[in-house]
Design a protein around this motif. Structure first.
Motif, PDB file in Angstrom:
ATOM      1  N   THR A  24       0.528  19.523   7.186  1.00 26.68           N
ATOM      2  CA  THR A  24      -0.788  18.891   7.196  1.00 26.68           C
ATOM      3  C   THR A  24      -1.451  18.993   5.831  1.00 26.68           C
ATOM      4  O   THR A  24      -1.474  20.058   5.210  1.00 26.68           O
ATOM      5  CB  THR A  24      -1.686  19.560   8.245  1.00 26.68           C
ATOM      6  N   GLY A  25      -1.992  17.873   5.373  1.00 20.24           N
ATOM      7  CA  GLY A  25      -2.725  17.841   4.117  1.00 20.24           C
ATOM      8  C   GLY A  25      -3.741  16.718   4.135  1.00 20.24           C
ATOM      9  O   GLY A  25      -4.008  16.115   5.185  1.00 20.24           O
ATOM     10  N   GLU A  26      -4.301  16.420   2.975  1.00 16.60           N
ATOM     11  CA  GLU A  26      -5.284  15.357   2.876  1.00 16.60           C
ATOM     12  C   GLU A  26      -4.592  14.040   2.543  1.00 16.60           C
ATOM     13  O   GLU A  26      -3.653  14.005   1.742  1.00 16.60           O
ATOM     14  CB  GLU A  26      -6.329  15.672   1.806  1.00 16.60           C
ATOM     15  N   ILE A  27      -5.074  12.962   3.158  1.00 16.90           N
ATOM     16  CA  ILE A  27      -4.460  11.648   2.971  1.00 16.90           C
ATOM     17  C   ILE A  27      -5.128  10.947   1.793  1.00 16.90           C
ATOM     18  O   ILE A  27      -6.356  10.821   1.739  1.00 16.90           O
ATOM     19  CB  ILE A  27      -4.592  10.802   4.246  1.00 16.90           C
ATOM     20  N   THR A  72       0.841  -1.195   0.000  1.00 19.13           N
ATOM     21  CA  THR A  72       0.000   0.000   0.000  1.00 19.13           C
ATOM     22  C   THR A  72       0.877   1.247   0.000  1.00 19.13           C
ATOM     23  O   THR A  72       1.956   1.255   0.591  1.00 19.13           O
ATOM     24  CB  THR A  72      -0.903   0.003   1.241  1.00 19.13           C
ATOM     25  N   THR A  73       0.413   2.279  -0.680  1.00 23.23           N
ATOM     26  CA  THR A  73       1.081   3.575  -0.637  1.00 23.23           C
ATOM     27  C   THR A  73       0.133   4.595  -0.028  1.00 23.23           C
ATOM     28  O   THR A  73      -1.078   4.543  -0.231  1.00 23.23           O
ATOM     29  CB  THR A  73       1.494   4.043  -2.040  1.00 23.23           C
ATOM     30  N   VAL A  74       0.702   5.524   0.731  1.00 23.18           N
ATOM     31  CA  VAL A  74      -0.090   6.557   1.407  1.00 23.18           C
ATOM     32  C   VAL A  74       0.591   7.898   1.151  1.00 23.18           C
ATOM     33  O   VAL A  74       1.808   8.034   1.318  1.00 23.18           O
ATOM     34  CB  VAL A  74      -0.188   6.277   2.918  1.00 23.18           C
ATOM     35  N   TYR A  75      -0.202   8.877   0.737  1.00 31.41           N
ATOM     36  CA  TYR A  75       0.318  10.186   0.375  1.00 31.41           C
ATOM     37  C   TYR A  75      -0.381  11.277   1.193  1.00 31.41           C
ATOM     38  O   TYR A  75      -1.582  11.198   1.428  1.00 31.41           O
ATOM     39  CB  TYR A  75       0.076  10.494  -1.109  1.00 31.41           C
ATOM     40  N   VAL A  76       0.360  12.310   1.570  1.00 32.74           N
ATOM     41  CA  VAL A  76      -0.219  13.518   2.177  1.00 32.74           C
ATOM     42  C   VAL A  76      -0.094  14.622   1.132  1.00 32.74           C
ATOM     43  O   VAL A  76       1.025  15.055   0.798  1.00 32.74           O
ATOM     44  CB  VAL A  76       0.494  13.893   3.483  1.00 32.74           C
ATOM     45  N   LEU A  77      -1.238  15.086   0.618  1.00 29.56           N
ATOM     46  CA  LEU A  77      -1.268  15.983  -0.530  1.00 29.56           C
ATOM     47  C   LEU A  77      -2.018  17.273  -0.203  1.00 29.56           C
ATOM     48  O   LEU A  77      -2.877  17.304   0.685  1.00 29.56           O
ATOM     49  CB  LEU A  77      -1.959  15.302  -1.721  1.00 29.56           C
ATOM     50  N   ASP A  78      -1.681  18.334  -0.958  1.00 29.22           N
ATOM     51  CA  ASP A  78      -2.429  19.582  -0.812  1.00 29.22           C
ATOM     52  C   ASP A  78      -3.655  19.549  -1.728  1.00 29.22           C
ATOM     53  O   ASP A  78      -3.961  18.526  -2.361  1.00 29.22           O
ATOM     54  CB  ASP A  78      -1.534  20.795  -1.098  1.00 29.22           C
TER      55      ASP A  78
END
Length: 426
Positions: A349-352, A332-338
């Motif tokens: 802080t951003g959306e997962i 699995t990959t998890v990203y914190v993005l704007d």
């Protein structure tokens, strides 16, 4: 390049923190993992309920017979079969039979769901064959051309080879309509690949092994019930199906896979054999997690509903200043993005968003619960998709994921109303 705006250090940490470990999965099909235990340990107890038991050999044999009947009714890989049942041993036979036939089961608690809602589920999932218990058959008024099969009917046939091609790992195992969606709701779909990648690796496997007792406490239609049931049976343990008293079932268990609401109704002091607890669904309140972690290893699991059981897991540390959701699970990959779907530096802080084999592939633009959507995954590429979780979060300096609320919360993760990296949180 999607990462070119980041520093070299943050580009390295984007993959180091955001990609789950590579872990071999010895069996890509869920039911084949259960069949292995039936071959190696046929006399081991697979399930018990109200004093009755079923061995792995019996479970596999009965499920093979029922799977043959499903095939004769025209069920094929990619189809959906209703599993409208109460907690019981026949329910487990039906679940495994559907998977053996190559189809996906559509779970509903027939005793708690209205006939009108059951009819809506049949229409939404395009289900043509429904499994239930004899006593509940009168509640199901199926359209012409549909077939109702009682799970507790006498078995009229012998098991034999199934004359259908086996399912593909990306075929569905479990399908449900999104709750509360109007009209024809989107379908929430978990695949063989999604499940085996979690259940047959660690930490998702929770170290479950033959001799363990996993409590089956949740409603059949609850998404985490997939983890309870198949997390146990794919690892050769005994599934203890609850009766009217969930606490009595939990007292005999060694492993619990629960929502916070269910866990809050149990007393850890009355469950001395429990060694591992996985809490999934809503975030677990800190006092509840602290209380249970004094007696057992407690794991937080988070994932986008309907697209994955969990994408991150972490063991609860009562001494930590703030609980975290841990790290991505294997595959699995998890990203914190704007708001522009650009990766954020570590600590911001951003959306997962989540992707990889642990997440069900949807078409870009597909609706998922709470307004979440699939989108092309620019980081994995190759036609892969990622799914918006709707959670706010950030990476800690040591690579653990903190959940900081929801994008639809009136207060942001920083404790002040307003946008965070372009995301609407008010």
């Amino acid at each position: 390049m999607p990462l070119r705006h980041l520093t070299a250090r943050d580009q390295q940490l984007f993959w180091q923190y955001g990609r789950g470990p590579d872990a071999p999965v010895h069996e890509p099909l869920v039911h084949r993992a259960v069949e292995r235990h039936a071959i190696v340990h046929p006399h081991a107890v697979a399930a018990e309920h109200h004093g009755a038991t079923l061995t792995y050999g019996e479970l596999d044999r009965y499920a093979s017979v029922l799977a043959g009947r499903l095939v004769r009714e025209g069920v094929r890989p990619g189809d959906h079969v209703g599993l409208f049942a109460r907690r019981s041993i026949p329910m487990l036979v039906g679940l495994l039979a559907v998977l053996k036939a190559g189809a996906a089961y559509v779970p509903q608690d027939v005793g708690r769901t209205s006939p009108a809602q059951l009819a809506r589920v049949v229409r939404a999932t395009r289900t043509r064959v429904v499994l239930t218990q004899q006593e509940h058959a009168p509640r199901l008024q199926l359209p012409d051309g549909h077939r109702l099969i009682a799970l507790d009917d006498p078995v009229p046939y012998q098991a034999g080879p199934l004359p259908v091609p086996p399912p593909h790992p990306d075929d569905g195992c479990c399908v449900r309509p999104a709750p509360g969606a109007p009209g024809r709701p989107p379908l929430l779909r978990l695949t063989h690949r999604n499940l085996t990648g979690l259940l047959l690796t660690e930490p998702g496997g929770l170290g479950i092994r033959p001799g363990d007792r996993v409590a089956q406490l949740l409603e059949l239609s609850d998404e985490p019930a997939v983890w309870e049931i198949l997390g146990c049976l794919t690892r050769g343990a005994t599934l203890v199906v609850r009766g009217a008293d969930p606490a009595a079932t939990a007292r005999t268990a060694t492993v619990l896979i629960v929502t916070p609401a269910v866990l809050a109704g149990l007393d850890p002091a009355a469950c001395p054999r429990v060694r591992a607890v996985a809490v999934v669904g809503e975030p677990c309140p800190r006092p509840l997690a602290d209380r249970w972690s004094r007696r057992a290893a407690l794991f937080h699991g988070r994932g986008p509903a309907g697209a994955a059981l969990v994408t991150t897991m972490g063991r609860h540390d009562p001494a930590a200043e703030r609980p975290t959701a841990g790290r991505p699970v294997p595959g699995t990959t998890v990203y914190v993005l704007d708001a522009g779907r650009r990766p954020l530096p570590i600590g911001e802080t951003g959306e997962i968003w989540a992707g990889g084999d642990g997440v069900s592939a949807g078409r870009p633009g597909d609706e998922t619960p709470d307004g979440r959507r699939h989108a092309p995954d620019p980081f994995l590429g190759a036609g892969r998709t990622m799914v918006r979780t709707g959670d706010l979060g950030r990476w800690t300096p040591d690579g653990r994921l903190e959940h900081l609320g929801r994008t639809d919360d009136p207060v942001s993760g920083r404790g002040t109303a307003g946008p965070v990296n372009g995301l609407r949180v008010a």
